[in-house]
Enzyme design. Structure first.
Site, mmCIF file in Angstrom:
data_model
loop_
_atom_site.group_PDB
_atom_site.id
_atom_site.type_symbol
_atom_site.label_atom_id
_atom_site.label_comp_id
_atom_site.label_asym_id
_atom_site.label_seq_id
_atom_site.Cartn_x
_atom_site.Cartn_y
_atom_site.Cartn_z
ATOM 1 N N ASN A 91 1.092 -1.265 0.226
ATOM 2 C CA ASN A 91 0.020 -0.001 -0.417
ATOM 3 C C ASN A 91 0.658 1.137 0.416
ATOM 4 O OD1 ASN A 91 -1.818 2.021 0.561
ATOM 5 N ND2 ASN A 91 -3.281 0.899 2.130
ATOM 6 N N PHE A 92 1.008 1.597 -1.524
ATOM 7 C CA PHE A 92 2.054 2.596 -1.859
ATOM 8 C C PHE A 92 1.145 3.371 -2.009
ATOM 9 C CE2 PHE A 92 5.565 0.181 -2.855
ATOM 10 C CZ PHE A 92 6.237 -0.028 -1.354
ATOM 11 N N CYS A 128 -25.301 23.980 -28.445
ATOM 12 C CA CYS A 128 -24.175 24.632 -29.157
ATOM 13 C C CYS A 128 -24.727 26.282 -30.049
ATOM 14 C CB CYS A 128 -24.870 23.723 -30.481
ATOM 15 S SG CYS A 128 -23.669 24.062 -32.188
ATOM 16 N N CYS A 167 -27.530 15.758 -25.243
ATOM 17 C CA CYS A 167 -28.562 14.599 -25.398
ATOM 18 C C CYS A 167 -29.659 13.951 -24.733
ATOM 19 C CB CYS A 167 -28.569 14.390 -27.276
ATOM 20 S SG CYS A 167 -30.292 13.485 -27.723
ATOM 21 N N CYS A 204 -2.237 5.819 -0.196
ATOM 22 C CA CYS A 204 -3.272 6.098 0.631
ATOM 23 C C CYS A 204 -3.323 7.578 1.216
ATOM 24 C CB CYS A 204 -3.465 5.482 2.432
ATOM 25 S SG CYS A 204 -4.956 4.097 2.306
#
Lengths: 437, 433
Positions: B136-137, B357, B390, B139
């Protein structure tokens, strides 16, 4: 013990509890989460069709977005700026033929955004805070008489008061509200909402409400014209069309029936027939029929002289009636009334003309209610066209200084929301005229 | 039915759906429920060194953002690594692995950045029978301030060093979990590879403040009037995670290094997308935390149906298939021309394409009588915004202009492939003379 089967006309056909349940809110108010979910369905359309379809042009996408962002009070202000009776319209508008009919979601899925209920959520939220969102401009010194405290009169009076004019409203009835108070089904506007709304609207200040005063008998029209800088007529339609059939005296006005019901403090004391027949095809007919059923009538029939497609009451209203056990008869017209029964004649249309086919059917009828349209009764010397006050532009009548709006005019449809739009627009025109452009 | 069995670093699991090291995998009870629900593997909640465990806050530890109908789109947390004793976790892992030999069980580890700490814990983890370890590098909160977690993951040299220790003191596969809180994700991936890592997994959570309590004037989750940045995850982070996976998959220096994809995977489709970009399997957390372990059933049935429809026999068949199509902007074909087309039968006339647009783009949509919306090919630059706004799926599509036909906007015929590297406007154009 009376019951739905008790013969004739009788009160107390249902228990107090059953009646209370029957006259509860037709569409209960959204809670906050329901409102969020419903609001999330709005697409915020460009140049929104719903807004175009609204007679008062409420900016619907904007107010729904304001609900979405947790500011229902701001949403209510958006509504009230265009329609000061937005609370009532949220309850009684036939949205299925106005804003919701053209909602793009109706086109896409057959299920529109619930605009009416969202509007009610917003307006109820603000009104519950007992706050009035508008303030009055400095006194102008101008005085305007508004005849009729119905939707058109109230909307006109509010807008005029807001602009700083002094307004006196006259109404022949003891309470303001017009048809909102006396003429619409109770389950659409329970908890005395029409009266509360009128009180709330008056908070703007500058409005003197005089009830129980009839123009013509208590004050003359000419006196009004002399005493005030301008007069607005929002007098509605006071008369009821005649059936012109034998035994007419046995029938009563649906409008009167609804007014009695609305003003009754104990619905279980209100008499209703075991067999009720309502003649007509508009919203008043549906309101009278459904409420008869809710009071405990065993059989309620709406007899309409044309086909379903021609019925003025919307399909939604028709379904509401059917769901409540009201029988809808089409292409029948009253032929004669007798004690306890009505004879209807079948009709057909040839070359656009309606006529009887000669075939008849007789059904039990302890109570016959007429809902076949209302007529203008008070014409104060102003020009009339097609049985209604003829107006041009923003409600200008044939007499200088006299404006009119609502059901009594030949403008728009006979709906609360149209009355509000016409009253509001006449007020703007009166203001411009009085103050000089 | 397609075979979902996955072989990742020699670790077999019945499907590619693993639960990521996180709150759902903190103890035996949860992990057994997860395996019963059908998860292919579990990365156990991160273990720390022997000794008094870390503590968590006692106020709220999660914050969130929502979409319509309060659908959870993003979650952040300020929870630390496991706050239970090391031996308790090791004992539970041993029991669970014994009872579920066909499922993958990986131990996540975070201990201080010194060789001794790793040398001490690794044999004890090895004894549990777990299939591998994940470093775990990543958190970003709480542990980083103590020189662990992302504080290591942000320094490639540390990553390489710790990975080397692990390969020295542990015999099974070593996966290095990367933090996204870094400028270039390729650097830590290269360091992991250099250190001998068998795989990388990514992304860990992203530094975030999900919302501010405007009454307390404090970030949420608020602990006694104060808040701190937490680790962001959930559907909202998927696009960021997929880009990082693709960057590592297509980097010549790390190409071929196995990847375990993590970041907002909520449905089978999300998993298929990560895997197509090069992930050999995926890890899930927020979806399980939102809907419970049962969601894996939809992931399994959906992936399997899609594989059958496409004719893929095993997950390995499509892993990395999209990687070659991830390129740099400068190699995109500037002569590829499309135009928006509105299907008038599908259109519900909301006008959102027009507003977007007209107000914010190229004035290429015309509003005609009766709320009919049409594209003006002479103005359309094919930006795709109308498609994106849309509300009706497939109502607006981008239609390719065939080669040789005239683009009404430029008046030019569509030509053959040509990119920026050879474009006359490019000052460093390498066009042939």
């Amino acid at each position: 013990m009376t019951s739905p089967m008790t013969p004739g006309i009788a009160a107390g056909r249902l228990s107090t509890e059953e009646i209370a349940a029957n006259f509860a809110d037709l569409h209960p108010q959204f809670d906050a989460h329901e409102a969020q979910v419903a609001a999330d369905r709005c697409y915020f359309c460009h140049d929104a069709p719903c807004m175009t379809a609204c007679p008062t042009s409420i900016d619907i996408p904007l107010f729904i977005r304001q609900i979405q962002t947790d500011t229902p009070e701001a949403a209510a202000k958006t509504i009230f700026e265009q329609n000061i009776l937005g609370g009532m319209c949220a309850r009684v508008c036939p949205t299925e033929t106005l804003c919701e009919e053209v909602c793009v979601r109706e086109a896409a899925e057959g299920k529109p955004v619930e605009i009416g209920r969202l509007q009610r959520y917003a307006t109820d939220t603000l009104m519950a805070k007992q706050s009035h969102p508008f303030s009055r401009a400095p006194e102008t010194g101008k005085r305007v008489a508004v005849v009729g405290a119905g939707p058109a009169g109230l909307a006109c009076a509010h807008r005029l008061a807001m602009k700083g004019h002094s307004v006196t409203i006259y109404d022949a009835k003891p309470k303001p509200g017009g048809l909102n108070e006396y003429g619409i089904a109770a389950y659409k506007t329970p908890h005395d909402f029409a009266a509360k709304e009128a009180d709330w609207l008056m908070q703007i200040g500058g409005i003197d409400l005089r009830t129980g005063i009839s123009i013509g008998s208590d004050i003359t029209f000419d006196e009004l014209r002399g005493d005030f800088d301008a007069v607005f007529l929002g007098i509605g339609l006071g008369g009821v069309n005649a059936l012109r059939t034998g035994g007419e005296e046995l029938a009563t006005d649906a409008v009167e029936f609804i007014a009695d019901l609305r003003q009754s403090s104990d619905l279980s004391a209100l008499p209703v027939g075991r067999n009720v027949v309502v003649i007509g095809g508009g919203m008043t007919a549906v309101d009278a029929a459904v409420q008869s059923k809710h009071l405990g009538a065993e059989n309620v029939t709406i007899a309409y002289r044309r086909g379903r497609e021609a019925m003025p009451a919307s399909r939604y209203e028709q379904d509401l009636a059917a769901a409540n056990g009201v029988k809808l008869m089409f292409n029948v017209m009253p032929s004669s009334l007798a004690e306890g029964e009505i004879t209807l004649e079948y009709t057909s249309v040839t070359d656009g003309k309606l006529s009887g086919t000669g075939e008849t059917v007789t059904i039990p009828a302890d109570q016959v209610l007429k809902a076949i349209g209302q007529t203008l009764t008070t014409v104060s010397g102003v020009a009339v066209e097609g049985g209604k006050i003829a107006v041009t532009g923003a409600g200008r009548t044939s007499i200088d200084g006299v404006w009119a709006g609502g059901d009594c005019t030949n403008l728009g449809e006979d709906l609360t929301v149209w009355g509000v739009a016409e009253g509001r627009d006449a007020a703007e025109d009166i203001h411009t005229t009085l103050m000089g452009a | 039915m397609a075979d979902l069995t996955t072989d990742f670093l020699g670790i077999k699991s019945p499907n590619p759906f693993w639960l990521a090291s996180a709150p759902p995998t903190d103890k035996e009870y949860n992990v057994r429920r997860a395996f019963e629900a059908g998860w292919g593997g579990v990365v156990w909640k991160t273990l720390g060194s022997e000794g008094p465990p870390v503590v968590n806050v006692n106020g709220p530890r999660y914050g969130a953002i929502w979409g319509a109908d309060r659908r959870l789109l993003g979650l952040n947390n300020i929870e630390l690594i496991t706050d239970r004793p090391l031996q308790t976790n090791l004992d539970e892992m041993t029991r669970v692995k014994k009872d579920y030999p066909d499922r993958a069980l990986i131990a996540s580890i975070m201990v201080p950045c010194d060789e001794q700490s790793w040398k001490e814990i690794l044999p004890r983890v090895e004894d549990t029978g777990a299939d591998g370890i994940e470093l775990n590098f990543g958190c970003p909160h709480g542990m980083a301030e103590r020189g662990m977690g992302s504080a290591v993951g942000q320094v490639p040299e540390y990553i390489q060093m710790v990975t080397e220790w692990c390969k020295m003191y542990y015999s099974k596969p070593v996966i290095v979990k990367l933090t996204p809180n870094i400028t270039d994700i390729r650097k830590p991936a290269r360091a992991a590879k250099a250190g001998g890592a068998d795989a990388v997994s990514l992304i860990n959570t992203i530094n975030s403040i999900t919302s501010v309590d405007l009454d307390q004037m404090a970030p949420e989750p608020t602990i006694g009037g104060k808040g701190t940045h937490g680790g962001y995850c959930g559907p909202a982070v998927k696009p960021i995670a997929m880009n990082m996976v693709a960057e590592i998959a297509r980097d010549p220096e790390t190409h071929g290094l196995p990847i375990s994809g993590i970041g907002g995977i909520t449905t089978w489709r999300d998993a298929a997308e990560f895997m197509s970009l090069g992930a050999g399997n995926v890890q899930v957390c927020t979806a399980a935390m939102t809907y419970g372990f049962k969601v894996v059933q939809e992931m399994i049935s959906g992936l399997s149906q899609w594989m059958d429809e496409k004719g893929y026999k095993s997950t390995a068949d499509f892993v990395g298939m999209a990687t070659p199509n991830v390129t740099d902007w400068q190699y995109l074909d500037l002569n590829y021309v499309t135009k928006a087309k509105i299907d008038q039968d599908a259109c519900i006339s909301c006008g959102r394409c027009f507003a977007a647009c007209e107000d914010t783009s190229h004035q290429a949509i015309l509003m005609k009588e009766g709320r009919v919306f049409e594209v003006d090919d002479g103005e359309c630059v094919a930006c795709n915004l109308c498609v994106n706004v849309c509300p009706v799926e497939d109502c607006i599509t981008m239609v390719e202009l065939p080669k040789g036909e005239v683009d009404l906007r430029t008046g030019q015929k569509r030509g053959d492939y040509a990119n920026w590297t050879t474009h006359p406007n490019n000052p460093s154009s390498t066009a042939a003379e």
